[in-house]
Design an enzyme around this catalytic site. Sequence first.
Site, short mmCIF file in Angstrom:
data_model
loop_
_atom_site.label_atom_id
_atom_site.label_comp_id
_atom_site.label_asym_id
_atom_site.label_seq_id
_atom_site.Cartn_x
_atom_site.Cartn_y
_atom_site.Cartn_z
CB THR A 1 0.50 2.90 12.84
OG1 THR A 1 1.28 3.81 11.87
CG2 THR A 1 0.19 3.78 13.92
CD GLU B 1 8.06 5.54 6.74
OE1 GLU B 1 8.88 4.34 6.99
OE2 GLU B 1 8.30 6.74 6.85
N GLY C 1 0.85 -1.19 0.15
CA GLY C 1 -0.02 -0.08 -0.03
C GLY C 1 0.77 1.35 0.08
CE1 TYR C 2 -1.82 6.37 -1.61
CE2 TYR C 2 -3.29 4.77 -0.86
CZ TYR C 2 -2.96 5.81 -1.71
OH TYR C 2 -3.97 6.08 -2.61
CB VAL C 3 3.41 2.24 4.65
CG1 VAL C 3 4.66 1.94 5.24
CG2 VAL C 3 2.77 3.54 5.17
NE ARG D 1 -7.80 21.46 2.35
CZ ARG D 1 -7.07 20.50 3.12
NH1 ARG D 1 -5.96 20.80 3.85
NH2 ARG D 1 -7.57 19.33 3.35
CE LYS E 1 2.82 6.56 12.38
NZ LYS E 1 3.33 7.52 11.21
CB CYS F 1 -2.66 7.78 9.79
SG CYS F 1 -2.41 6.31 8.70
CG LEU G 1 5.66 7.45 4.51
CD1 LEU G 1 4.62 8.07 3.35
CD2 LEU G 1 6.23 6.49 3.52
#
Length: 463
Positions: free
Chosen positions: A133, A162, A12-14, A443, A221, A277, A164
């Site tokens: 995590t 992680e 995945g993304y990690v 934003r 974390k 997350c 990132l």
Amino acid sequence: MKIQNICCIGAGYVGGPTMSVIAQKCPDIQITVVDVNAARIAAWNSEDFEKLPIYEPGLSDIVREARGRNLFFSTDVDTAIDRADMIFISVNTPTKTYGLGKGMASDLKYIELCARQIARVATTDKIVVEKSTLPVRTATAIKNILDNTGNPVQFQILSNPEFLAEGTAVADLFNPDRVLIGGEETADGQRAVRALVDIYARWVPAEKILTTNVWSSELSKLTANAFLAQRVSSINAISELCEKTGANITEVAQAIGMDSRIGSKFLKASVGFGGSCFQKDILNLVYIAKSYGLDEVADYWEQVIIMNNHQRQRFAHRIVKTLYNTVSDKKIAFLGWAFKKDTNDTRESAAIYVADYLLNEQALIQVFDPKVTAQQVYADLNYLNSRAEIDNEKSVQVHPCPYQTCQNVHAIAILTEWEEFNTYDWERIYQQMHKPAFVFDGRNVLDKAKLEKIGFIYAAIGR
Ligand code: NAD
Ligand code: UGA
């Protein structure tokens, strides 16, 4: 002990970006990233590097260099586990949607499945690295499963969370603020820690590689994410006060951020933090605190989530209020759907919640995001599905072009801070809209003076 063969469970993304960077930096180590999702693995193996399953600036070049040399993507989980000296677990740990801890605790079923699969397949000693995590003390559960296989294979468990962030994953992996490795304080544990330190030391300066005990690493974390999210909720709380008092949140953020004890990062007021997350990890922290009877600690951190929910809702409410208290059958353009710029990830994006609120008010929504597909937008809305009676396919349209998106709309809402939004021909957009033409900048990315000069009525978070 020199690691020669790595397996990473979870592409995945990690798992994808992390292993790509390790493969690029360590061409002598064979790395196989495995996943049960065959479509995802096929996309990682795609001949067209634009079709990798994850969009991250700079990632496709790294995959192009390493894939087929020492980086492999496969669905054959057993073979990769068996061959590896070191196994990273990078599977998802979402919030539980059932049973005890529903809506709060992390669902560790995928972690447990990995541990059981490693236990079943392994025929040689392994270092198992928690990359996902995890709640503090998860390593105990993994170790229990691995140590009760009845075969003589030795396992060492490390925690290597992680840090990132999506959109900057490659830059973060190349140049991390720190790498954290937690291990058992025994001779074998420390040998395992050193084996992983040696991998990162190929490109990360020694002083940035921090080694701790396993529990400190696991808890750090969750704590890091809680602190980051807390900053966003803190500045968002002040943004509401700004709107009441005439203070300007951008100016306030600059003024407080110049205090070196506070620092300037993570002080951007927004429509609310999203991503897979922050919410999940804080809920998990709250659940852990509660399970130890630490109610004040739990309440303290839960407030970060309460503030975030409020921020998303009040942005949507402000749109309705400004549009004369009704958006029924009015078209509203959403520029941006991803939870932040430079990613195609939409998990927990504020856009989903704002859309849901406005759909409940019978608005019609037109969406444009440079990286998110129509299929994903509908999947997100159907997943939330607070409106069984509303047909998303009829009320929401997704367009491939911003100008088409803004045609005949009453208002534009900015939900993601994509830089390209500033380069649009806003005169042209203004001509196509119903008047008065409203822009709600969730934003703070657009040029207020420029838009007001064109004729827009401009409202932004905290201004
Ligand atoms: P993801 O959902 O993108 O990827 C997880 C992958 O694991 C999926 O492709 C899934 O199919 C696979 N998987 C699940 N169970 C499996 C099994 N038993 N065998 C093989 N494959 C399996 O998740 P992600 O965003 O990469 O996050 C993974 C972990 O890393 C989470 O714990 C998350 O909290 C943490 N994390 C994420 C980020 C981020 O930016 N996304 C950053 C730091 C940490
Ligand atoms: C975050 C952390 O930054 C990473 O260190 C961590 O590894 C990761 O979570 C994780 O554990 O998954 P990520 O969620 O990818 O990374 O992205 P962030 O840059 O942290 O942004 C999170 C959300 O906060 C986004 O919606 C962003 O727009 C919002 N945000 C961020 C603000 O509203 N204001 C800010 O000043 C900063």
